[in-house]
Write a protein that holds these residues in place. Structure first.
Motif, mmCIF file in Angstrom:
data_model
loop_
_atom_site.group_PDB
_atom_site.id
_atom_site.type_symbol
_atom_site.label_atom_id
_atom_site.label_comp_id
_atom_site.label_asym_id
_atom_site.label_seq_id
_atom_site.Cartn_x
_atom_site.Cartn_y
_atom_site.Cartn_z
ATOM 1 N N GLY A 56 -5.443 -16.077 9.675
ATOM 2 C CA GLY A 56 -4.005 -15.924 9.820
ATOM 3 C C GLY A 56 -3.238 -17.228 9.683
ATOM 4 N N ARG A 57 -3.764 -18.184 8.945
ATOM 5 C CA ARG A 57 -3.083 -19.481 8.808
ATOM 6 C C ARG A 57 -1.681 -19.344 8.228
ATOM 7 N N PHE A 58 -1.424 -18.273 7.479
ATOM 8 C CA PHE A 58 -0.139 -18.109 6.795
ATOM 9 C C PHE A 58 0.632 -16.906 7.325
ATOM 10 N N TRP A 59 0.177 -16.408 8.467
ATOM 11 C CA TRP A 59 0.847 -15.292 9.129
ATOM 12 C C TRP A 59 2.095 -15.828 9.804
ATOM 13 N N GLU A 60 3.218 -15.164 9.575
ATOM 14 C CA GLU A 60 4.453 -15.598 10.217
ATOM 15 C C GLU A 60 4.648 -14.898 11.552
ATOM 16 N N MET A 61 4.573 -13.556 11.568
ATOM 17 C CA MET A 61 4.676 -12.831 12.834
ATOM 18 C C MET A 61 4.577 -11.345 12.536
ATOM 19 N N SER A 62 4.565 -10.549 13.591
ATOM 20 C CA SER A 62 4.500 -9.093 13.507
ATOM 21 C C SER A 62 5.424 -8.502 14.554
ATOM 22 N N THR A 63 5.795 -7.253 14.324
ATOM 23 C CA THR A 63 6.554 -6.543 15.348
ATOM 24 C C THR A 63 5.647 -6.331 16.552
ATOM 25 N N GLN A 64 6.247 -6.043 17.696
ATOM 26 C CA GLN A 64 5.444 -5.822 18.902
ATOM 27 C C GLN A 64 4.510 -4.628 18.716
ATOM 28 N N SER A 65 4.996 -3.565 18.078
ATOM 29 C CA SER A 65 4.123 -2.401 17.870
ATOM 30 C C SER A 65 2.998 -2.724 16.891
ATOM 31 N N ALA A 66 3.270 -3.581 15.900
ATOM 32 C CA ALA A 66 2.205 -3.993 14.973
ATOM 33 C C ALA A 66 1.157 -4.819 15.713
ATOM 34 N N LEU A 67 1.584 -5.644 16.658
ATOM 35 C CA LEU A 67 0.621 -6.416 17.451
ATOM 36 C C LEU A 67 -0.283 -5.480 18.254
ATOM 37 N N GLN A 68 0.241 -4.359 18.713
ATOM 38 C CA GLN A 68 -0.592 -3.398 19.421
ATOM 39 C C GLN A 68 -1.619 -2.777 18.474
ATOM 40 N N THR A 69 -1.235 -2.598 17.204
ATOM 41 C CA THR A 69 -2.185 -2.086 16.217
ATOM 42 C C THR A 69 -3.300 -3.100 15.991
ATOM 43 N N TYR A 70 -2.984 -4.413 16.039
ATOM 44 C CA TYR A 70 -4.033 -5.435 15.940
ATOM 45 C C TYR A 70 -5.043 -5.252 17.072
ATOM 46 N N GLN A 71 -4.545 -4.939 18.260
ATOM 47 C CA GLN A 71 -5.449 -4.708 19.389
ATOM 48 C C GLN A 71 -6.328 -3.484 19.107
ATOM 49 N N GLU A 72 -5.754 -2.435 18.547
ATOM 50 C CA GLU A 72 -6.536 -1.246 18.176
ATOM 51 C C GLU A 72 -7.577 -1.599 17.119
ATOM 52 N N MET A 73 -7.199 -2.458 16.163
ATOM 53 C CA MET A 73 -8.131 -2.878 15.113
ATOM 54 C C MET A 73 -9.305 -3.627 15.732
ATOM 55 N N ARG A 74 -9.009 -4.515 16.668
ATOM 56 C CA ARG A 74 -10.063 -5.259 17.362
ATOM 57 C C ARG A 74 -10.987 -4.307 18.111
ATOM 58 N N ASP A 75 -10.410 -3.362 18.844
ATOM 59 C CA ASP A 75 -11.220 -2.409 19.603
ATOM 60 C C ASP A 75 -12.067 -1.551 18.667
ATOM 61 N N TRP A 76 -11.492 -1.118 17.542
ATOM 62 C CA TRP A 76 -12.241 -0.326 16.572
ATOM 63 C C TRP A 76 -13.412 -1.144 16.022
ATOM 64 N N ALA A 77 -13.153 -2.393 15.684
ATOM 65 C CA ALA A 77 -14.212 -3.247 15.127
ATOM 66 C C ALA A 77 -15.381 -3.355 16.104
ATOM 67 N N PHE A 78 -15.095 -3.653 17.363
ATOM 68 C CA PHE A 78 -16.171 -3.800 18.350
ATOM 69 C C PHE A 78 -16.916 -2.488 18.589
ATOM 70 N N ALA A 79 -16.243 -1.366 18.450
ATOM 71 C CA ALA A 79 -16.903 -0.071 18.620
ATOM 72 C C ALA A 79 -17.708 0.345 17.387
#
Length: 152
Positions: A56-79
Motif C-alpha cells: 500500500g505504498r501508494f494508497w491514499e485512503m479509503s472510506t470507513q466502510s471500505a476499511l471494514q471490508t479490508y478487515q473482512e478480507m483479512r479475516d477471509w484470508a486467515f480462514a
C-alpha cells in the motif's frame, strides 16, 4: 454495484510462489475495495498455505466502510490458508488509521511495515521467501509513484 458507483482505486494482484501480492494505489471507495477483494479471493491458493503482501505504498485512503471490508478480507484470508499478512503502509498516519479502524494489530499474523525491502525480508523470515527481484508489480508501482508519490 449500482450503475452510478464507479470503482475508485487501482490495483494488481499476482501470486509469486506462495505469496499473494496485492499492490494498490489511490483512493478506494466501497466498489473499488469489493472488486479488489473479489480478485484477491479468486487468485488465492486453494491447496496450500500461503502469505499475503499488501503493498500500500501508494494508497491514499479509503472510506470507513471500505476499511471494514479490508478487515473482512483479512479475516477471509486467515480462514482460507493464509498464515501471514505483511502490509506496507505509506505513512505513520495510515498506520494509525489502519490500527484504529481494523484492529489489525490484535492478530499476531498481521505485520505492518513501511517499505518493500523490509516486507520481503519479513516474509522470508516467516517462511515465505520473496526477493525484491521477484516482486511482479514494478511497472505498476513506478506508474503509481509518478502519479501519487510516496508519502512515507
Amino acid at each position: 454495484m449500482l450503475p452510478w458507483q464507479r470503482i475508485h482505486g487501482e490495483w494488481q494482484i499476482s501470486l509469486v510462489g506462495n505469496v499473494l501480492i496485492r499492490t494498490f494505489a489511490g483512493n478506494f471507495n466501497d466498489a473499488g475495495t469489493l472488486a479488489c477483494y473479489e480478485e484477491f479471493q479468486q487468485k488465492a491458493p486453494k491447496d496450500r498455505p500461503w502469505a499475503s503482501l499488501a503493498d500500500g505504498r501508494f494508497w491514499e485512503m479509503s472510506t470507513q466502510s471500505a476499511l471494514q471490508t479490508y478487515q473482512e478480507m483479512r479475516d477471509w484470508a486467515f480462514a482460507n490458508g493464509c498464515e501471514h499478512i505483511v502490509f506496507i503502509l505509506p505513512s505513520k498516519f495510515h498506520k494509525i488509521i489502519v490500527e484504529r479502524e481494523t484492529q489489525a494489530l490484535s492478530d499476531p499474523r498481521y505485520h505492518l511495515c513501511f517499505d518493500l525491502e523490509h516486507a520481503c525480508a519479513q516474509l522470508t523470515a516467516l517462511g515465505f521467501p520473496l526477493s525484491l527481484e521477484a516482486y511482479p508489480h514494478t511497472a505498476f508501482a513506478e506508474k503509481a509513484r509518478r502519479h501519487f508519490g510516496e508519502s512515507a
